[in-house]
Scaffold this motif. Structure first.
Motif, short mmCIF file in Angstrom:
data_model
loop_
_atom_site.label_atom_id
_atom_site.label_comp_id
_atom_site.label_asym_id
_atom_site.label_seq_id
_atom_site.Cartn_x
_atom_site.Cartn_y
_atom_site.Cartn_z
N TYR A 205 0.41 -2.97 -6.03
CA TYR A 205 0.88 -2.60 -4.70
C TYR A 205 2.19 -1.84 -4.73
CZ TYR A 205 -2.74 -5.98 -3.51
OH TYR A 205 -3.92 -6.65 -3.41
N SER A 206 3.06 -2.16 -5.65
CA SER A 206 4.33 -1.44 -5.71
C SER A 206 4.11 0.02 -6.08
CB SER A 206 5.27 -2.11 -6.73
OG SER A 206 6.57 -1.60 -6.59
N ALA B 297 2.78 1.87 -3.07
CA ALA B 297 3.87 2.20 -2.14
C ALA B 297 4.68 3.37 -2.66
CB ALA B 297 4.76 0.98 -1.92
N ASP B 298 4.99 3.37 -3.96
CA ASP B 298 5.79 4.46 -4.53
C ASP B 298 5.08 5.80 -4.41
OD1 ASP B 298 7.90 2.81 -5.22
OD2 ASP B 298 7.20 2.48 -7.28
N ALA C 186 3.57 -2.42 0.82
CA ALA C 186 4.94 -2.92 0.84
C ALA C 186 4.97 -4.43 1.05
CB ALA C 186 5.75 -2.22 1.92
N ALA D 173 3.62 -6.19 -2.11
CA ALA D 173 4.52 -6.04 -3.26
C ALA D 173 5.81 -6.84 -3.08
CB ALA D 173 4.85 -4.56 -3.47
N GLY D 174 5.96 -7.47 -1.91
CA GLY D 174 7.17 -8.23 -1.63
C GLY D 174 8.39 -7.34 -1.40
N ARG D 175 8.15 -6.10 -1.01
CA ARG D 175 9.27 -5.18 -0.76
C ARG D 175 9.62 -5.27 0.72
NH1 ARG D 175 7.58 0.11 -4.32
NH2 ARG D 175 9.42 0.97 -3.26
N SER D 176 10.31 -6.34 1.04
CA SER D 176 10.54 -6.70 2.44
C SER D 176 11.39 -5.68 3.17
CB SER D 176 11.17 -8.09 2.53
OG SER D 176 12.36 -8.15 1.79
N GLU D 177 12.37 -5.09 2.52
CA GLU D 177 13.22 -4.11 3.21
C GLU D 177 12.41 -2.89 3.62
OE1 GLU D 177 16.48 -3.27 0.66
OE2 GLU D 177 17.48 -5.19 1.01
N LEU D 178 11.55 -2.43 2.71
CA LEU D 178 10.68 -1.30 3.04
C LEU D 178 9.71 -1.68 4.15
CD1 LEU D 178 9.47 1.50 2.62
CD2 LEU D 178 8.14 0.56 0.70
#
Length: 464
Positions: free
Chosen positions: A373-374, A377-378, A408, A411-416
């Motif tokens: 997932y990261s 997102a990238d 996001a 992937a645990g990319r909470s800020e994004l």
């Protein structure tokens, strides 16, 4: 000298061909399936008709079907060989140039020429319709609006084609963010011609973008007989109905529509229909609502097409189908094929579409299917603000935007994820998906009160 009903000269087109030509324009504007047969009847009456041949060339490219475009190009090259263009009108020479450019893959060149025709001849319905579809396929919202808007002043309101022009204008208004005006103009077009399915489609889009799902369902239900069968836009308008049902949380209705109207054993297998099927199932896939048998049938349909590099927007939806069916290797082969094609430095607009948008999106979809997932997102982040440059509408491209949100979150990319959801909620506060996704984010952040509030908003909007 033969002319059409707006006074445009038609070289090598006798009076017996003008009537079917006018009928063909009518069929085209109202998305009637018989358009191809009507266009052929023009050439049966006048094989060397410049406008008849141009119409056939345009029909070959508008469906984004690679094989149709190749056949149309061969026929058009044969027609043009030995043609004395000096005896043609300037308008006809411009149509020849526009059709040739599109058949050669120069979509943007074709769009510019079609725009020049509409400036010099604003009542050329063929140039306006084809130019409008060009703007849709290239994702140019401003031109989608202003190409038609700039010509409307030259049309009498009692002209039988003024109504479908309003329908086209409504869609352009919607795609450029003028939702209330789009609804107003679209409803005026539908009032003139209840079976104007493109105008119905424009109104439906205006409701979608404002989160007025119940109004959209009510609008479509009130005129079911006008749009639900027998048109070239039938599948796509059913797709819109299914999106409304999905937002309202009626999963059973979504699948009923998918199986009966969007993709089934009797489906034609045309690219436009398969796009709708993939885009709908992908939304379910993002919600972890997996329908393996449906994905398998859809992936089979894409594989049978054996498409080459023709239109990047189609490629992305084929990859959705392969990923959804678990055919990651097949999706990767499509990407590798397009990479080899790009390495050969081909000409045409699809080269840029594929390199800048199509391949990054396809790679992101594959990464998502592999649960990376990261990486997904990238890959999507750099292209998310220019997705429109490979075509489609806001509603269609939202499947890809949602993929970024889901990637996001997973992937645990909470800020994004917070940033993406804030953007979406500020723009469309009445959207159950946005609030449901925000609830999941707040759960991740450990704020049960905010999660419960977001979940309540989502539920209230879905049941409104």
């Amino acid at each position: 000298m033969t002319t059409d009903r707006h006074g445009h000269t038609m070289t090598d087109t006798g009076a017996d061909a003008v009537t079917p030509y006018e009928q063909a324009l009518d069929d085209l504007l109202f998305f009637r399936p018989q358009i191809m047969e009507t266009a052929k009847s023009v050439l049966a009456a006048a094989p060397r008709s410049v406008m008849g041949q141009s119409l056939m060339a345009y029909l070959g490219v508008l469906g984004t079907e690679e094989k149709d475009a190749a056949a149309a190009r061969e026929a058009f090259v044969d027609f043009r060989s030995g043609l004395d263009t000096e005896r043609l009108t300037r308008r006809e020479r411009m149509h020849l140039a526009a059709a040739t450019a599109w058949l050669d893959g120069d979509l943007h060149g074709a769009g510019r020429i079609l725009g020049d025709i509409s400036i010099a001849h604003p009542r050329d319905a063929l140039a306006l319709f084809v130019g409008h579809q060009h703007d849709f396929l290239t994702g140019d919202a401003v031109r989608l609006r202003d190409r038609v808007g700039g010509a409307l002043d030259a049309w009498d309101e009692d002209d039988p084609h003024h109504g479908p022009l309003l329908g086209m204008y409504a869609f352009g208004l919607e795609e450029s963010g003028h939702y209330e005006r789009a609804e107003e103009v679209g409803l005026a077009a539908v009032a003139r011609h209840p079976r104007d399915v493109w105008a119905i489609h424009g109104v439906v889009h205006s409701y979608e973008m404002r989160g007025r799902f119940t109004d959209g369902i009510r609008f479509l239900d009130a005129r079911t007989d006008d749009w639900s069968s027998g048109t070239l836009l039938t599948v796509h308008n059913w797709w819109h109905y299914a999106l409304y049902a999905l937002e309202a949380g009626d999963g059973a209705r979504v699948l009923e529509i998918y199986d009966s109207a969007i993709h089934h054993d009797g489906s034609a297998g045309m690219a436009m229909g398969l796009l709708d099927a993939a885009a709908l199932l992908w939304r379910l896939y993002l919600a972890e609502d997996v329908h393996s048998a449906r994905w398998e049938r859809l992936a089979d349909a894409w594989e049978r097409r054996q498409d080459g590099p023709h239109y990047a927007f189609n490629d992305a939806h084929a990859v959705m189908a392969y990923v959804g069916a678990g055919r990651i290797a097949r999706a990767q082969r499509l990407v590798q094929d397009r990479e080899r094609w790009l390495a050969a430095e081909p000409a045409g607009a699809n080269r840029a579409m594929t390199a800048r948008i199509g391949l990054p999106v396809c790679r992101a979809l594959i990464a998502y299917g592999q649960q990376d997932y990261s990486l997904a997102a990238d890959l999507l982040l750099p292209v998310r603000d220019r997705l429109h440059t490979f075509g489609g509408s806001h509603a269609q491209r939202d499947a890809i935007q949602r993929t970024l949100v889901e990637a996001a979150l997973r992937a645990g990319r909470s800020e994004l994820a917070r940033t993406l959801l804030s953007e979406r909620i500020q723009l469309r506060p009445v959207c159950p998906y946005n609030w449901a996704a925000k609830a999941r984010l707040e759960d991740q952040l450990g704020d049960p009160a905010r999660a419960a509030a977001a979940r309540e908003r989502a539920a209230a909007q879905a049941s409104a």
